[in-house]
Design an enzyme around this catalytic site. Structure first.
Site, PDB file in Angstrom:
ATOM      1  N   TRP A 242       0.585  -1.339  -0.075  1.00  0.00           N
ATOM      2  CA  TRP A 242      -0.014  -0.128   0.020  1.00  0.00           C
ATOM      3  C   TRP A 242       0.831   1.348  -0.139  1.00  0.00           C
ATOM      4  O   TRP A 242       0.307   2.318  -0.822  1.00  0.00           O
ATOM      5  CB  TRP A 242      -0.935   0.025   1.297  1.00  0.00           C
ATOM      6  CG  TRP A 242      -2.115  -0.823   0.902  1.00  0.00           C
ATOM      7  CD1 TRP A 242      -2.488  -1.997   1.758  1.00  0.00           C
ATOM      8  CD2 TRP A 242      -3.086  -0.867   0.004  1.00  0.00           C
ATOM      9  NE1 TRP A 242      -3.568  -2.782   1.123  1.00  0.00           N
ATOM     10  CE2 TRP A 242      -3.764  -2.235  -0.097  1.00  0.00           C
ATOM     11  CE3 TRP A 242      -3.248  -0.161  -1.317  1.00  0.00           C
ATOM     12  CZ2 TRP A 242      -4.916  -2.356  -1.081  1.00  0.00           C
ATOM     13  CZ3 TRP A 242      -4.312  -0.256  -2.171  1.00  0.00           C
ATOM     14  CH2 TRP A 242      -5.050  -1.497  -1.993  1.00  0.00           C
TER      15      TRP A 242
ATOM     16  N   LYS B 182     -12.381  -1.080   5.976  1.00  0.00           N
ATOM     17  CA  LYS B 182     -11.650  -2.144   6.800  1.00  0.00           C
ATOM     18  C   LYS B 182     -11.915  -2.421   8.204  1.00  0.00           C
ATOM     19  O   LYS B 182     -12.347  -3.498   8.674  1.00  0.00           O
ATOM     20  CB  LYS B 182      -9.912  -2.011   6.793  1.00  0.00           C
ATOM     21  CG  LYS B 182      -9.374  -1.906   5.378  1.00  0.00           C
ATOM     22  CD  LYS B 182      -8.889  -3.059   4.570  1.00  0.00           C
ATOM     23  CE  LYS B 182      -8.832  -2.863   3.159  1.00  0.00           C
ATOM     24  NZ  LYS B 182      -8.059  -1.891   2.773  1.00  0.00           N
TER      25      LYS B 182
ATOM     26  N   ASP C 241      -1.523   6.665   6.174  1.00  0.00           N
ATOM     27  CA  ASP C 241      -2.587   6.024   5.589  1.00  0.00           C
ATOM     28  C   ASP C 241      -2.939   4.875   6.838  1.00  0.00           C
ATOM     29  O   ASP C 241      -2.126   4.089   7.264  1.00  0.00           O
ATOM     30  CB  ASP C 241      -2.024   5.265   4.694  1.00  0.00           C
ATOM     31  CG  ASP C 241      -3.277   4.405   3.979  1.00  0.00           C
ATOM     32  OD1 ASP C 241      -4.382   4.037   4.446  1.00  0.00           O
ATOM     33  OD2 ASP C 241      -3.150   3.701   2.928  1.00  0.00           O
TER      34      ASP C 241
HETATM   35  C1  LIG Z   1      -7.476  -1.338   1.388  1.00  0.00           C
HETATM   36  C2  LIG Z   1      -6.315  -0.185   1.681  1.00  0.00           C
HETATM   37  C3  LIG Z   1      -6.098   1.054   0.902  1.00  0.00           C
HETATM   38  C4  LIG Z   1      -7.080   1.010  -0.305  1.00  0.00           C
HETATM   39  O1  LIG Z   1      -8.372   1.382  -0.041  1.00  0.00           O
HETATM   40  P1  LIG Z   1      -9.439   2.051  -1.088  1.00  0.00           P
HETATM   41  O2  LIG Z   1     -10.439   2.551  -0.185  1.00  0.00           O
HETATM   42  O3  LIG Z   1      -9.941   0.585  -1.743  1.00  0.00           O
HETATM   43  O4  LIG Z   1      -8.950   2.873  -1.997  1.00  0.00           O
HETATM   44  C5  LIG Z   1      -5.150   1.664   1.129  1.00  0.00           C
HETATM   45  N1  LIG Z   1      -4.437   1.606   1.829  1.00  0.00           N
HETATM   46  C6  LIG Z   1      -4.489   0.526   3.020  1.00  0.00           C
HETATM   47  C7  LIG Z   1      -3.576   0.524   3.949  1.00  0.00           C
HETATM   48  C8  LIG Z   1      -5.402  -0.147   2.515  1.00  0.00           C
HETATM   49  O5  LIG Z   1      -5.596  -1.407   3.539  1.00  0.00           O
END
Ligand SMILES: *Cc1c(COP(=O)(O)O)cnc(C)c1O
Length: 348
Positions: free
Chosen positions: A90, A184, A160
């Site tokens: 990511w 998540k 993030d």
């Molecule tokens: C799932 C995830 C993403 C992508 O998320 P989207 O909402 O599908 O764009 C980005 N960073 C992390 C750490 C993730 O787990």
């Protein structure tokens, strides 16, 4: 995974929400009833995370992936430098996307060790001119999580937190911007949370669409256009559930216990293994492989029959991955461990 009490509340109120004779999906986002939902969700989130007043909370769309770009468009110019810690799939994507929009560089890169370890901070090479330092608190696919907040040396720290937000308390004042896709560890897909220090708003690059400008969203109370009302509502119910469960300190303890048990079971067997350095193993996503990958399909099929779902590793990683988000009860982890022991015995 969503907490069962939240799903039950949603089901109960689906045809007639709060005596309105409608579902929450049918009311206007501008009406008083939904405004209360929106305000309460923000207030509960602020309480859970102890978010100070000099931080804005935004309820946006476009997922964490859009934040990869929005961060760069709001904090950097085309010619400015932005630093990234690359610790897995990511952060690799976040860095690549920023590379389209500014001079994104790598202050640290774990690709050489196969993303199994976070390089020691003494080895990082940040650029003092960087507009921000970006990292991914938990690498959802590789199962690598920071157990500490990086020292950003006076540069705004951008995180993030898509897969570990609300799993433990966060020291918000250490951060410039935090973002997280909701799907998540918060609620349904379609909602993206951004927590931004207010002095970092209003700096967006000239000429970008207003939908990409944090300040425009903050000015409009996250209602620059129609927000994802249902997802916002369910996220609000999750925040209430977290408060009822004792808040993030209680969650942190529960999550620590769940992860500890599973890693102990993996490390205690020669049949299963996890390659991540124990100092940075994720409490949320536990990837593991079987000694003989030829058994993978049988493992997944029997797990599914036993009611243990979503154990297949990410398509880029293979093997297995157990996600232990807040809503996963400890009994779910116990059931997985029992199943793994039985499977190992059966294959011996
Ligand atoms: C799932 C995830 C993403 C992508 O998320 P989207 O909402 O599908 O764009 C980005 N960073 C992390 C750490 C993730 O787990």
């Amino acid at each position: 995974m969503l907490p069962l009490p939240v799903l039950e509340r949603v089901r109960e109120a689906l045809p007639d929400w709060d005596g309105s004779g409608m579902s929450v999906m049918e009311v206007s986002h501008r009406g008083r009833a939904f405004r209360q939902v929106a305000e309460r969700a923000e207030a509960d989130l602020r309480e859970l995370l102890a978010i100070p007043d000099d931080y804005a909370v935004l309820f946006l769309q476009g997922g964490a992936t859009l934040q990869f770009a929005m961060v760069a468009l709001n904090l950097a110019e085309q010619h400015s430098v932005a630093d990234y810690l690359r610790t897995g799939a990511w952060s690799k994507k976040a860095h690549a996307e920023a590379g389209r929009l500014c001079r994104a560089r790598l202050a640290a890169d774990a690709s050489a060790n196969g993303y199994t370890r976070i390089p020691p901070s003494a080895d990082w090479a940040p650029d003092p001119r960087a507009r921000y330092l970006h990292y991914t608190t938990n690498e959802t696919i590789g199962g690598v999580e920071f157990a500490f907040v990086p020292e950003a040396g006076g540069v705004p720290l951008v995180a993030d937190m898509s897969s570990d937000i609300l799993s433990r308390p966060i020291d918000i004042p250490r951060f410039g911007i935090i973002y997280a896709g909701a799907q998540k560890n918060i609620g349904p897909a379609g909602l993206t949370l951004v927590i931004a220090r207010r002095d970092l708003l209003g700096r967006a690059r000239a000429g970008i669409p207003s939908m990409l400008d944090y300040q425009a969203h903050a000015d409009a109370g996250s209602m620059l256009n129609t927000p994802p009302t249902f997802a916002w509502h369910v996220a609000g119910l999750v925040f209430q559930w977290l408060k009822e469960e004792g808040g993030l300190t209680a969650m942190a303890e529960r999550n620590r216990r769940k992860a500890h048990k599973l890693y102990a079971a993996i490390d205690g067997s020669s049949f299963y293994s996890n390659a991540v350095d124990p100092a940075c193993r994720s409490r949320m996503n536990v990837p593991f492989v079987l000694a003989d990958p030829a058994l993978d399909a049988r493992f997944l099929e029997q797990a599914d029959t036993a009611g243990l779902a979503n154990l297949k590793g990410h398509r880029s990683a293979g093997g297995m991955r157990a996600s232990l988000y807040n809503a996963m009860p400890e009994a779910g982890v116990d059931a997985l461990i029992d199943f793994m022991r039985d499977f190992e015995t059966q294959c011996a």
